[in-house]
Design an enzyme around this catalytic site. Sequence first.
Site, PDB file in Angstrom:
ATOM      1  N   LYS A 131       0.851  -1.191   0.000  1.00  0.00           N
ATOM      2  CA  LYS A 131       0.000   0.000   0.000  1.00  0.00           C
ATOM      3  C   LYS A 131       0.888   1.243   0.000  1.00  0.00           C
ATOM      4  O   LYS A 131       1.088   1.894   1.034  1.00  0.00           O
ATOM      5  CB  LYS A 131      -0.930  -0.005   1.220  1.00  0.00           C
ATOM      6  CG  LYS A 131      -2.138   0.920   1.068  1.00  0.00           C
ATOM      7  CD  LYS A 131      -3.115   0.683   2.194  1.00  0.00           C
ATOM      8  CE  LYS A 131      -4.363   1.531   2.045  1.00  0.00           C
ATOM      9  NZ  LYS A 131      -5.206   1.143   0.908  1.00  0.00           N
ATOM     10  N   GLU A 167      -7.360  -5.951 -11.039  1.00  0.00           N
ATOM     11  CA  GLU A 167      -8.079  -5.158 -10.034  1.00  0.00           C
ATOM     12  C   GLU A 167      -9.001  -4.134 -10.676  1.00  0.00           C
ATOM     13  O   GLU A 167      -8.906  -3.844 -11.856  1.00  0.00           O
ATOM     14  CB  GLU A 167      -7.085  -4.423  -9.126  1.00  0.00           C
ATOM     15  CG  GLU A 167      -6.396  -5.302  -8.119  1.00  0.00           C
ATOM     16  CD  GLU A 167      -5.779  -4.496  -6.987  1.00  0.00           C
ATOM     17  OE1 GLU A 167      -6.238  -4.636  -5.852  1.00  0.00           O
ATOM     18  OE2 GLU A 167      -4.834  -3.736  -7.243  1.00  0.00           O
TER      19      GLU A 167
END
Length: 248
Positions: free
Chosen positions: A95, A131
């Site tokens: 992240k 994604e």
Amino acid sequence: MMPEVPTDLFIEMVKKVVRLNQEFVPTYESGATLYIRPLLIGTGAQVGVKPTNEYLFVIFGTPVGPYFKGGFASNPYAIMRQFDRAAPLGTGTYKVGGNYAASLRANHLAHEKGYASEFYLDCKEKKYVDECGAANFFGIKNDTYITPKSTSILPSITNKSLMQIAEDLGMKVECRPVPEEELATFEEAGACGTAAVISPISRLDDLDEGKSYDFGEKPGPWSTKLYETLRGIQYGTIEDKHGWTMEV
């Protein structure tokens, strides 16, 4: 290469941020929430490309409005083949800010074309589902929750939670490579992440190939059940069997 923040310190800081921002926590059942964002950033005074020896760990909170302004709803997404969000074996599984920066142009173009978000295929062969913008993807068919397995996907806590809930509800769960052509077999599909929990996909258009995958204009029964169950656990109206919630 950043040092890991001790779990006890992390939890205590989150609690402290919530307490100090108590007056900004939106009222119960308003649909709004206090969004909590932890951030670890290198602060060492250096120019060279190497890990720093100083880091700053901060947590900030901000009230955010309901994700679905008009209620739980489905939206169209678009496959953007001319963009890659993250390289296989790169930083896609972490992240970091770069993962968001890489999605901004594709996201802007998707919005210009009237879509809720962009959708990525694997960047090596453009054959497998990766994604949806800044969220994980899942598809449902034959009472089975299916989510892609890839070396460039950011693992989602929300997706992991939904996989557990799916099992609790009697569904089968599969985490595996998902070829694009399999999209045509899904009865329901959605994106999942912290803010939305589940954002159902009504239609997925492959703009370059001229294909369109239709999942229905309204959220499907399984997506709705999964959404309501996770939200119920968060709100305390459904039993938290797995110890996910923490009172402050």
